[in-house]
Design a protein around this motif. Structure first.
Motif, short mmCIF file in Angstrom:
data_model
loop_
_atom_site.label_atom_id
_atom_site.label_comp_id
_atom_site.label_asym_id
_atom_site.label_seq_id
_atom_site.Cartn_x
_atom_site.Cartn_y
_atom_site.Cartn_z
N UNK A 276 -0.86 2.04 2.28
CA UNK A 276 -2.14 2.28 1.36
C UNK A 276 -2.14 3.90 0.72
N UNK A 277 -1.29 4.76 1.61
CA UNK A 277 -1.36 6.04 1.34
C UNK A 277 -0.49 6.69 0.43
N UNK A 278 0.67 5.75 0.13
CA UNK A 278 1.68 6.08 -0.62
C UNK A 278 1.33 6.29 -2.16
N UNK A 279 1.60 7.31 -2.89
CA UNK A 279 1.37 7.42 -4.36
C UNK A 279 2.10 6.72 -5.32
N UNK A 280 3.27 6.40 -4.77
CA UNK A 280 4.07 5.50 -5.66
C UNK A 280 3.47 4.64 -6.53
N UNK A 281 4.20 4.24 -7.68
CA UNK A 281 3.55 3.14 -8.63
C UNK A 281 3.61 1.82 -7.49
N UNK A 282 2.60 1.17 -7.36
CA UNK A 282 2.31 0.15 -6.65
C UNK A 282 3.60 -0.92 -6.45
N UNK A 283 4.02 -1.33 -7.62
CA UNK A 283 5.02 -2.51 -7.53
C UNK A 283 6.16 -1.88 -7.01
N UNK A 284 6.44 -0.74 -6.85
CA UNK A 284 7.81 -0.03 -6.17
C UNK A 284 7.73 -0.35 -4.79
N UNK A 285 6.48 -0.58 -4.01
CA UNK A 285 6.71 -1.09 -2.63
C UNK A 285 6.92 -2.54 -2.48
N UNK A 286 7.20 -3.16 -3.50
CA UNK A 286 7.77 -4.57 -3.05
C UNK A 286 9.15 -4.65 -2.66
N UNK A 287 9.83 -3.30 -2.93
CA UNK A 287 11.08 -3.04 -2.61
C UNK A 287 11.30 -2.86 -1.09
N UNK A 288 10.28 -2.59 -0.33
CA UNK A 288 10.37 -2.61 1.03
C UNK A 288 10.26 -3.86 1.67
N UNK A 289 11.62 -4.36 2.16
CA UNK A 289 11.86 -5.77 2.52
C UNK A 289 12.29 -5.51 4.06
N UNK A 290 11.51 -6.04 5.10
CA UNK A 290 11.75 -5.73 6.52
C UNK A 290 13.01 -6.30 6.96
N UNK A 291 13.92 -5.51 7.51
CA UNK A 291 15.09 -5.81 8.35
C UNK A 291 14.79 -6.06 9.71
#
Length: 264
Positions: A162-177
């Motif tokens: 919640x504290x990351x300022x990037x465009x919200x949709x960008x966070x969908x790139x974080x896929x858990x390995x």
């Protein structure tokens, strides 16, 4: 007449020297602003502005001589392992930054500081990023590509999102390995979309158990003190009673009257 001519020549020479000095300084500043970084290829167009390509040069550090009128920088396919603080300071026009296909494992606090007003796209794909530091993206509202990194999803990442300022949709790139705790269905899932996934539940349970253990310890201590207090006071009461019993008894009024009557 000779003195007037000499004075005019002197003033004219001084003015020419000042003009020449100014031209040299302007040339140096222009060269510093528009020259290309060593080893990189620069191009410029009316529509895109200046582009600096430093791709596939086996760079281990971010160049410090990037032209300050650069709008697009490509540092992909190098050997960069970290982005230090203020790595791109002095680039007020930068709108696109490509750091993909490197060995990036660390983004220091303020790594992209000063790029907030201009940067629109940041590519960090295909690196070695395992966790994310929100302070690295402070003030950065750019769209980012975060895919193809070995993200480790845990409670720390969940609290950071919640504290990351990037465009919200960008966070969908974080896929858990990987994930902690493991085997909770996080692997292979875009973390932002896993709304029912709570990776802090183990920490919460651990905290609850620790609180219960602490409370039990305090309760045990209080009970022990009460038992000691009761036993100590019981022992004191018993000794006091025995002391009272050991004292000689004085004759009461009725006993004294009986003694007198007998004597009479």
């Amino acid at each position: 007449m000779h003195l007037l001519a000499s004075g005019w020549l002197l003033r004219h020479s001084v003015v020419m020297c000042l003009l020449l000095h100014s031209v040299v300084l302007m040339t140096c500043f222009h060269h510093a602003a528009t020259s290309c970084s060593q080893g990189c290829y620069c191009s410029e167009s009316d529509g895109r502005g200046k582009t600096v390509r430093c791709s596939n040069l086996r760079l281990t550090e971010i160049p410090q001589d990037l032209p300050n009128d650069t709008r697009h920088i490509y540092l992909d396919f190098n050997l960069l392992t970290e982005v230090p603080s203020n790595a791109f300071q002095g680039l007020p026009l930068l709108s696109e930054l490509d750091l993909s296909n490197n060995e990036l494992a660390k983004l220091e606090r303020g790594a992209f500081r000063s790029l907030g007003p201009s940067l629109t796209f940041l590519d960090l794909s295909s690196n070695k990023l395992v966790n994310i530091n929100p302070e690295a993206f402070e003030g950065l509202r750019a769209r980012a590509n975060l895919t193809n990194n070995p993200w480790h999803c845990d409670c720390s990442l969940q609290m950071s999102m919640p504290h990351i300022d990037l465009e919200p949709l960008s966070l969908t790139g974080i896929v858990c390995e990987t994930s902690d705790p493991p085997n909770v269905g996080a692997e292979g899932v875009p973390f932002l979309l896993a709304q029912d996934l709570d990776l802090c539940v183990v920490m919460k349970k651990t905290t609850d158990v620790a609180m219960l253990v602490t409370m039990f310890g305090w309760f045990t201590m209080v009970i022990s003190y009460l038992v000691y207090y009761v036993r100590h006071n019981t022992e004191d009461a018993r000794r006091h009673l025995e002391y009272l019993k050991s004292l000689p008894t004085k004759p009461g009024p009725s006993e004294a009257s009986s003694t007198v009557s007998t004597m009479v």
